[in-house]
Write an enzyme that holds these catalytic residues in place. Structure first.
Site, short mmCIF file in Angstrom:
data_model
loop_
_atom_site.label_atom_id
_atom_site.label_comp_id
_atom_site.label_asym_id
_atom_site.label_seq_id
_atom_site.Cartn_x
_atom_site.Cartn_y
_atom_site.Cartn_z
CE1 TYR A 199 23.49 -4.62 8.43
CE2 TYR A 199 25.00 -6.02 7.24
CZ TYR A 199 24.16 -5.41 7.64
OH TYR A 199 22.41 -6.32 8.19
CD GLU A 201 22.82 -2.53 12.70
OE1 GLU A 201 24.06 -3.04 13.80
OE2 GLU A 201 22.28 -3.98 12.42
CG ASP A 345 1.73 9.55 3.56
OD1 ASP A 345 2.35 10.10 2.83
OD2 ASP A 345 1.57 8.39 3.59
CB THR A 371 7.69 8.12 -0.90
OG1 THR A 371 6.28 8.82 -1.76
CG2 THR A 371 6.69 6.74 -0.94
CE LYS A 374 3.80 6.65 -3.84
NZ LYS A 374 3.00 6.77 -2.68
NE ARG A 380 9.97 1.37 -6.51
CZ ARG A 380 8.98 1.81 -6.80
NH1 ARG A 380 7.94 1.63 -5.40
NH2 ARG A 380 8.19 2.46 -7.96
C1 LIG Z 1 2.86 5.72 -2.44
C2 LIG Z 1 2.19 5.91 -0.68
C3 LIG Z 1 2.62 5.85 0.19
C4 LIG Z 1 4.12 4.42 0.84
O1 LIG Z 1 4.29 3.73 -0.13
P1 LIG Z 1 5.45 2.35 -0.26
O2 LIG Z 1 5.27 1.72 -1.27
O3 LIG Z 1 5.63 1.90 1.65
O4 LIG Z 1 6.70 3.60 -0.71
C5 LIG Z 1 2.62 5.99 1.58
N1 LIG Z 1 1.17 6.92 1.95
C6 LIG Z 1 0.85 7.19 0.64
C7 LIG Z 1 -0.18 7.71 0.83
C8 LIG Z 1 1.52 6.63 -0.20
O5 LIG Z 1 0.57 7.13 -1.73
#
Ligand SMILES: *Cc1c(COP(=O)(O)O)cnc(C)c1O
Length: 558
Positions: A199, A201, A345, A371, A374, A380
């Site tokens: 843990y 935090e 994002d 993320t 990807k 993840r």
């Molecule tokens: C995949 C994705 C996310 C978030 O993915 P999680 O499944 O919450 O990890 C956020 N923004 C975009 C543009 C994405 O393609």
């Protein structure tokens, strides 16, 4: 050539004899033991095995009383194939057939003179690269993927079965899901490590719990490497996922009811960018922007006009299904004119940014989220990068604002991923990823499939299958039956429901990670067109499935 050598007291004499003989024309790294005093063979087996696993040595030679104990201890390490041998012939055969790289000898089994002869024969013998031996060695490597979880086989056969099924699926299918990838073994090891027991935090050096020094070290590595990799001023590596990263940014910068201008979901945006069924759509006033109806690309002039009218607090760019490059410099100009925050994002393209094949948003945006699983190819999870002025607000929005204890095992895996992404090999992966995508896209276009926006600049493209008389759902199901995995996806101005859709989304991250190239992309694109051209014909699906499986097996998953 470098040879790591080690023994316990029972193999000491053999070790000294082999060392003296090999040192004449090779570099021998002696890992001990250095006397005949009683000691524990696994300590020396581990030292030699790690030297081979890390590439510090090309071969290992281990000696104990029988040779068996050291072989058991050494064989537990990745990339180590330890063989106990009694004869020169066995030493030669295990090199040729099994690709053994650690020779294990017994002090009671062979004489020092004969041990020298065996060692010389072992290191002089090349591995037999013929197909049947290569195939069998590959099966040993594939089994290694399951050895990670071999404890589960006895403890919890039901969960073990699910993992075996996933392993089998990854080994034998062509995965073209644009949001997925195949993580490295190193990354999975960190994710499955004991760091999950802690843990923590708070943030490194400022925790609410004692005993956080080890996880502090891991999180510091992750933060520093994230900043270095992307040239960011500040990084928060704690968000559990991409959606959580976005939530933290909204919480840190705007109030409920404030306006966010973002790409709508059915045009390629993401749930967490303001979909009505998501917290973002419920808490904030979302104004969606769209792509141009003709070009199916972003029209920056139209976006500028809209931003000046709407006056949002945040202009959010980045998408889950947009196949074109984004011009972050131009978006910065729009944000400056509209007086709003620039949030990007980059979840889908983070690996392309890290690999230098897509313009980086980091120098332009106030805050960047992503993320890590990807194209970036990590565990993840989520990540926030921001300018120093937002650091405090972002950190307190994540903790204590919305999360409790961070997943330090996943954070360690993020650190592993960031280091991998700084390697030259990652830049090559990123280049291949984009090239593979272009080749696969063109293969389908040449077979008469309409590509949304006419092509791709990144790791994914969208195929308008409706124009060929089928829904995205039907197309994805037929391809799945043929061992090729894609997902149904809406296309801009889609007339089908989100459950059926008019398109499929195709991405090349996972196949590129596995080492596939142009030749394989042409094969896969041809198979996809074969299946979709004859969507009701299961014999085509069966034929492709066989061929796809054979291809997949040639490119082992790491
Ligand atoms: C995949 C994705 C996310 C978030 O993915 P999680 O499944 O919450 O990890 C956020 N923004 C975009 C543009 C994405 O393609």
């Amino acid at each position: 050539m470098k040879i790591a050598i080690g023994s316990d007291h029972g193999g000491y004499e053999l070790k000294e004899a082999v060392k003296a003989a090999l040192s004449q024309d090779k570099t021998v790294i002696d890992k001990g033991t250095f006397s005949k005093d009683a000691c524990d063979y696994p300590d020396y087996a581990q030292a030699v095995a790690l030297a081979v696993a890390k590439g510090e040595a090309d071969f290992g030679i281990l000696c104990c009383t029988s040779g068996i104990g050291v072989s058991m201890a050494a064989g537990r390490f990745q990339n180590v194939r330890a063989a106990v041998c009694r004869t020169v012939d066995e030493a030669v055969t295990t090199r040729q057939h099994n690709g053994a790289n650690v020779l294990c000898l017994g002090g009671k089994a062979v004489s020092p003179e004969y041990a020298v002869e065996m060692a010389k024969a072992f290191i002089a013998t090349p591995v037999d690269e013929s197909e049947r031996h290569a195939r069998r060695r590959m099966k040993i490597e594939r089994a290694m993927r399951l050895s990670d979880v071999s404890g589960l086989a006895a403890e919890d056969p039901e969960v073990f079965a699910a993992i075996v099924a996933q392993t089998e699926q990854e080994d034998t299918e062509i995965n073209l899901i644009a949001s997925e990838n195949t993580s490295s073994r190193a990354c999975r090891e960190a994710a499955g490590s004991v760091l999950m027991n802690k843990y923590a935090e708070g943030y490194p050096g400022k925790r609410w719990y004692s005993g956080c020094l080890p996880v502090d070290a891991a999180e510091e590595l992750a933060r520093n490497r994230a900043c270095q990799l992307f040239g960011a001023e500040h990084a928060n590596v704690q968000p559990h996922c991409g959606s959580a990263a976005n939530m933290a940014v909204y919480f840190a910068t705007i109030k409920p009811g404030d306006t966010i201008l973002s790409m709508s979901l059915d045009q390629g945006g993401h749930l967490s960018h303001g979909s009505p069924v998501n917290f973002s759509g419920k808490l904030y006033n979302i104004v969606p922007y769209t792509v141009d109806k003709e070009t199916e690309m972003l029209d920056y002039d139209a976006l500028e006009k809209q931003a000046l009218e709407v006056k949002p607090k945040i202009l959010l760019t980045g998408a889950s299904a947009y196949p074109r490059a984004l011009d972050f410099k131009r978006i910065r100009e729009i944000c400056d004119k509209a007086g709003c925050l620039m949030m990007v994002d980059m979840a889908h393209i983070a690996g392309l940014v890290a690999g230098g094949v897509h313009m980086s948003p980091v120098p332009y945006a106030d805050i960047v989220t992503t993320t890590t699983h990807k194209t970036l190819r990590g565990p993840r999870g989520g990540l926030i990068l921001c300018k120093e002025q937002f650091a405090k607000a972002i950190d307190s929005a994540v903790f204590p604002g919305m999360q409790g204890g961070p997943l330090e095992n996943i954070i360690a895996a993020k650190a592993v991923c960031f280091r991998e992404a700084m390697e030259p090999a990652f830049r090559e992966y990123a280049r291949n990823l984009v090239h593979n995508c272009a080749v696969l896209c063109k293969t389908m276009a040449d077979r008469g499939y309409r590509i949304v926006s006419g092509g791709t600049d990144n790791h994914l493209f969208l195929v308008d299958v409706k124009s060929r008389g089928m829904t995205g759902k039907e197309a994805a199901a037929a391809l799945d039956a043929a061992g090729i995995v894609v997902n149904k996806n809406t296309i801009p101005y889609d007339t089908e429901s989100p459950f059926k859709t008019s398109g499929i989304r195709v991405g090349t991250a996972s196949v590129t990670t596995r080492g596939m190239g142009e030749k394989e992309m042409i094969k896969i694109g041809t198979w996809m067109a074969d299946v979709l051209d004859n969507i009701a014909d299961t014999t085509v699906q069966e034929r492709v499935k066989r061929e796809a499986k054979a291809l997949a097996l040639q490119f082992p998953v790491p």
